[in-house]
Design a protein around this motif. Structure first.
Motif, PDB file in Angstrom:
ATOM      1  N   GLU A  60      82.378 116.200 -23.573  1.00 37.52           N
ATOM      2  CA  GLU A  60      81.217 116.134 -22.659  1.00 37.52           C
ATOM      3  C   GLU A  60      79.983 116.744 -23.329  1.00 37.52           C
ATOM      4  O   GLU A  60      78.893 116.158 -23.289  1.00 37.52           O
ATOM      5  N   GLU A  61      80.176 117.895 -23.943  1.00 33.82           N
ATOM      6  CA  GLU A  61      79.026 118.567 -24.575  1.00 33.82           C
ATOM      7  C   GLU A  61      78.473 117.737 -25.731  1.00 33.82           C
ATOM      8  O   GLU A  61      77.260 117.661 -25.919  1.00 33.82           O
ATOM      9  N   ALA A  62      79.376 117.106 -26.479  1.00 32.24           N
ATOM     10  CA  ALA A  62      78.924 116.309 -27.629  1.00 32.24           C
ATOM     11  C   ALA A  62      78.129 115.081 -27.176  1.00 32.24           C
ATOM     12  O   ALA A  62      77.096 114.755 -27.773  1.00 32.24           O
ATOM     13  N   VAL A  63      78.588 114.413 -26.111  1.00 32.22           N
ATOM     14  CA  VAL A  63      77.846 113.226 -25.624  1.00 32.22           C
ATOM     15  C   VAL A  63      76.505 113.666 -25.026  1.00 32.22           C
ATOM     16  O   VAL A  63      75.474 113.018 -25.243  1.00 32.22           O
ATOM     17  N   LYS A  68      70.816 113.778 -25.547  1.00 36.60           N
ATOM     18  CA  LYS A  68      69.752 114.737 -25.169  1.00 36.60           C
ATOM     19  C   LYS A  68      69.600 114.839 -23.652  1.00 36.60           C
ATOM     20  O   LYS A  68      68.487 114.791 -23.106  1.00 36.60           O
ATOM     21  N   VAL A  69      70.747 114.956 -22.950  1.00 37.63           N
ATOM     22  CA  VAL A  69      70.723 115.216 -21.504  1.00 37.63           C
ATOM     23  C   VAL A  69      71.415 116.570 -21.264  1.00 37.63           C
ATOM     24  O   VAL A  69      72.138 117.067 -22.124  1.00 37.63           O
ATOM     25  N   LYS A  70      71.180 117.116 -20.066  1.00 33.79           N
ATOM     26  CA  LYS A  70      71.715 118.468 -19.800  1.00 33.79           C
ATOM     27  C   LYS A  70      73.204 118.461 -19.501  1.00 33.79           C
ATOM     28  O   LYS A  70      73.923 119.355 -19.929  1.00 33.79           O
ATOM     29  N   TYR A  71      73.671 117.494 -18.716  1.00 35.76           N
ATOM     30  CA  TYR A  71      75.066 117.538 -18.251  1.00 35.76           C
ATOM     31  C   TYR A  71      75.780 116.200 -18.467  1.00 35.76           C
ATOM     32  O   TYR A  71      75.163 115.140 -18.327  1.00 35.76           O
ATOM     33  N   ALA A  72      77.080 116.298 -18.767  1.00 33.07           N
ATOM     34  CA  ALA A  72      77.916 115.100 -18.896  1.00 33.07           C
ATOM     35  C   ALA A  72      79.274 115.417 -18.278  1.00 33.07           C
ATOM     36  O   ALA A  72      79.822 116.498 -18.502  1.00 33.07           O
ATOM     37  N   VAL A  73      79.788 114.491 -17.486  1.00 24.33           N
ATOM     38  CA  VAL A  73      81.073 114.702 -16.811  1.00 24.33           C
ATOM     39  C   VAL A  73      81.992 113.532 -17.149  1.00 24.33           C
ATOM     40  O   VAL A  73      81.689 112.372 -16.824  1.00 24.33           O
TER      41      VAL A  73
END
Ligand SMILES: Cc1ncc(COP(=O)(O)O)c(C=O)c1O
Length: 401
Positions: A60-63, A68-73
């Motif tokens: 999630e952090e890598a994507v 260049k977005v704050k959050y990924a789930v």
């Protein structure tokens, strides 16, 4: 059960798969898994965490960093990403959601899943994306959200869509299943909608076999997404390390650590994959430039497409047969073409349930009559590319008027 039909279907599918294995058939899309991917997956398999462990968060952090977005789930598929995003956006029975008829059925099915109504809007003839000019005409008091689909990887015109959404206080949920790595006005996909969904199915820009993700810049959405993908569980550590409460029961939409390890390794190659896709597109465009019987796909100067698929449109007035015959000719020659997609308002369910009918969206329908998706994937060899070009020329020459 009709066993004869089932058997026939099985053998047809078996022959198709054998042809791929024997390299006789070039599919329209295919993953590229290398030794590093396998190493990453095996390492997780040998560890103590094969699901709900550290690799999910790492992926999630890598994507998020890449986009260049704050959050990924991360979730279990692109379809799960749509269901989760719509739920968190508050799509409820009776709500209307504006979207494109030219998309995979999951985009609209997931609206129906929560009792909403997909309100289709015709596409632009060149980009094949939802036409912003048509969106405003369909907004009612019941409209909750706009779901633009970045068809084939080409981002929609987000400046226009965002202006409309802001004015009417609507959410934008972007279906970017085709578009991880695509750019709109020099910014990566993920920064234009309130929620952006991705798919990691094997034909997509990177793969985790099955898998998906939701990108957002809003903390409240990211927290709700995480609760939603995990049964609606809200942990309350102040009451004990084991303790949780359920306010709204949901389901299990989780991605595994095994899949996340594959995704992490694939992500490292995404830019290389996109570069290769763009090189193949440039070769196709050059080779087909002088064929009057086909229309090549467009890339507007304000986008950089990741080119998930390459769709040509046949000028049927200059050909002696219809698309079906040309499609079959490609298949016979071992070129695994596809058609993306039968517009959703022509599907029996959407006609019966919501009253859509033929003629409602003329641009999408005209496109559908003429469209053929040619093979495009990073692992294509020079020989594959040349074979697709040569076969396309031969078939069009044979059937031209
Ligand atoms: C536009 C679009 N949205 C959503 C999906 C659903 O993704 P998945 O197959 O990962 O469930 C797809 C998959 O093909 C798609 O093309």
């Amino acid at each position: 059960m009709d066993y004869k039909k089932t058997n026939e279907r099985f053998f047809k599918e078996f022959r198709y798969k054998t042809d791929i294995i024997m390299k006789k058939l070039i599919p329209y899309g295919c993953q590229w898994i290398d030794k590093e991917d396998i190493k990453g997956v095996v390492k997780v398999l040998k560890s103590n965490w094969i699901t709900q462990g550290p690799k999910v968060r790492e992926f999630e952090e890598a994507v998020a960093k890449y986009s260049k977005v704050k959050y990924a789930v991360a979730v279990s598929s692109g379809t799960s990403a749509l269901e989760t995003a719509y739920a968190v956006a508050g799509i409820n029975p009776g709500d209307e959601v504006i979207t494109s008829p030219l998309t995979f059925t999951a985009t609209a099915n997931a609206i129906v899943r929560w009792g909403g109504k997909p309100v289709f809007v015709d596409i632009q003839e060149d980009t094949l994306n939802i036409d912003p000019k048509e969106i405003e005409k369909k907004i009612t008091r019941k409209t909750k959200a706009i779901v633009p689909v970045d068809f084939a990887g080409h981002p929609c015109d987000y400046n226009k869509i965002r202006r409309i959404a802001k004015e009417h206080k609507l959410l934008i949920i972007e279906d970017a299943a085709h578009a991880l790595g695509s750019e709109y006005r020099d910014k990566k996909i993920g920064n234009f909608a309130h929620l952006t969904i991705l798919s990691f199915h094997p034909v997509k820009n990177i793969t985790t076999a099955e898998g998906g993700m939701i990108l957002t810049n809003r903390k409240d959405f990211s927290e709700k997404l995480k609760i939603f993908r995990h049964h609606g569980i809200i942990k309350k550590p102040e009451k004990g390390g084991w303790y949780y409460e359920i306010e709204n029961p949901t389901f299990n939409y989780r991605l595994t650590d095994i899949q996340s390890a594959l995704g992490l390794s694939q992500l490292k190659k995404l830019d290389k994959f996109i570069k290769k896709r763009r090189e193949i597109v440039a070769r196709y465009n050059k080779a087909f430039k002088d064929i009057k019987e086909i229309i090549m796909p467009t890339e507007k100067n304000y986008v950089k497409s990741a080119w998930h698929i390459y769709v040509i449109q046949l000028r049927l007035d200059k050909l002696s047969v219809d698309r079906k015959r040309i499609f079959e000719a490609f298949q016979k020659k071992g070129i695994g073409v596809q058609v993306h997609y039968l517009p959703l308002h022509l599907q029996p369910f959407y006609q019966k349930k919501f009253g859509y009918k033929k003629g409602d969206f003329p641009i999408a329908e005209k496109y559908y009559q003429r469209a053929i998706t040619l093979p495009l994937f990073p692992k294509m060899t020079n020989k594959d590319i040349e074979r697709v070009i040569k076969t396309t020329r031969e078939i069009i020459n044979f059937y031209k008027k």
